[in-house]
Design an enzyme around this catalytic site. Structure first.
Site, short mmCIF file in Angstrom:
data_model
loop_
_atom_site.label_atom_id
_atom_site.label_comp_id
_atom_site.label_asym_id
_atom_site.label_seq_id
_atom_site.Cartn_x
_atom_site.Cartn_y
_atom_site.Cartn_z
N GLY A 1 -13.03 31.68 35.00
CA GLY A 1 -11.63 31.89 34.64
C GLY A 1 -11.44 31.67 33.14
O GLY A 1 -12.18 30.90 32.53
N HIS B 1 -3.50 25.89 31.36
CA HIS B 1 -3.82 26.27 29.97
C HIS B 1 -2.61 26.92 29.29
O HIS B 1 -2.35 26.68 28.12
CB HIS B 1 -4.98 27.27 29.92
N HIS C 1 -5.73 25.75 37.44
CA HIS C 1 -6.38 25.29 36.20
C HIS C 1 -6.01 26.22 35.04
O HIS C 1 -5.65 25.75 33.96
CB HIS C 1 -7.90 25.27 36.44
N GLU C 2 -6.09 27.53 35.28
CA GLU C 2 -5.80 28.49 34.20
C GLU C 2 -4.31 28.49 33.84
O GLU C 2 -3.96 28.61 32.66
CB GLU C 2 -6.23 29.91 34.61
N GLN D 1 -7.07 30.01 25.50
CA GLN D 1 -8.40 29.54 25.11
C GLN D 1 -9.07 30.41 24.06
O GLN D 1 -10.02 30.00 23.41
CB GLN D 1 -9.31 29.48 26.35
N CYS E 1 -14.56 23.43 32.33
CA CYS E 1 -13.70 24.30 31.54
C CYS E 1 -14.48 24.79 30.32
O CYS E 1 -15.18 24.00 29.69
CB CYS E 1 -12.47 23.51 31.09
N LEU E 2 -14.35 26.08 30.02
CA LEU E 2 -15.07 26.63 28.86
C LEU E 2 -14.60 25.99 27.56
O LEU E 2 -15.31 26.01 26.57
CB LEU E 2 -14.89 28.15 28.80
NI NI Z 1 -10.24 25.79 31.47
#
Ligand code: NI
Length: 168
Positions: free
Chosen positions: A46, A138, A134-135, A51, A92-93
């Site tokens: 995701g 963000h 989660h997304e 991000q 998470c990236l």
């Molecule tokens: Ni994330």
């Protein structure tokens, strides 16, 4: 297509609240393509526009291993369908090398626009429900580490700052 740079915690830009997408046009569709490329190469399941330093309400997700189910959510709104919560070890990236357990509602409804600008509604559970929540965090400038203790978050910050210095 182009791979986009991903912002890393504790970059303050990750705290920006995203604005709604007003028109789903070719520029948005290009960003969607670039975000998928960036997410698949990372690799991740995701990615929120936040991000990659685009502060608009756009999320891409693909929880499959063979990249067979790319999902686009523009201006997503979620509603929990249950009070039941389940723990899941999230990563998470934007917070590389860190994994920790977060509890979230297990079943949610999402309303969003697709990349053609058409409205759709989905009821989701399991990993997709975890990932979507989660997304969406963000887009509010929130990270999964915010659910952890202050001490843990401080340790993660120190660890990642060290890592970023090494890579610089
Ligand atoms: Ni994330």
């Amino acid at each position: 297509m182009a791979k986009l740079p991903i912002l890393h915690f504790p970059d303050p830009r990750l705290r920006t609240k995203a604005k709604p997408v007003s028109v789903v046009d070719d520029a948005i569709r290009q960003l969607v393509k670039d975000m998928f490329e960036t997410m698949y190469e990372a690799p991740g399941i995701g990615l929120a526009a936040t991000q990659v330093n685009h502060h608009i309400r756009l999320v891409v997700i693909d929880i499959t291993e063979d990249k067979s189910q790319p999902l686009v959510f523009i201006n997503p709104e979620i509603t929990p369908l249950t009070e039941d919560k389940a723990p899941y070890e999230e990563g998470c990236l934007s917070v590389p090398t860190v994994y920790d357990v977060v509890e979230r509602p297990t079943r949610i409804k999402v309303n969003a626009l697709n990349e053609q600008g058409e409205a759709f509604e989905m009821e989701v559970d399991g990993l997709l429900a975890v990932c979507l929540q989660h997304e969406l965090d963000h887009l509010e400038g929130k990270l999964f580490v915010d659910y952890l203790s202050t001490l843990k978050r401080q340790r993660i910050k120190t660890k990642l700052q060290k890592l970023q210095k090494q890579q610089a």
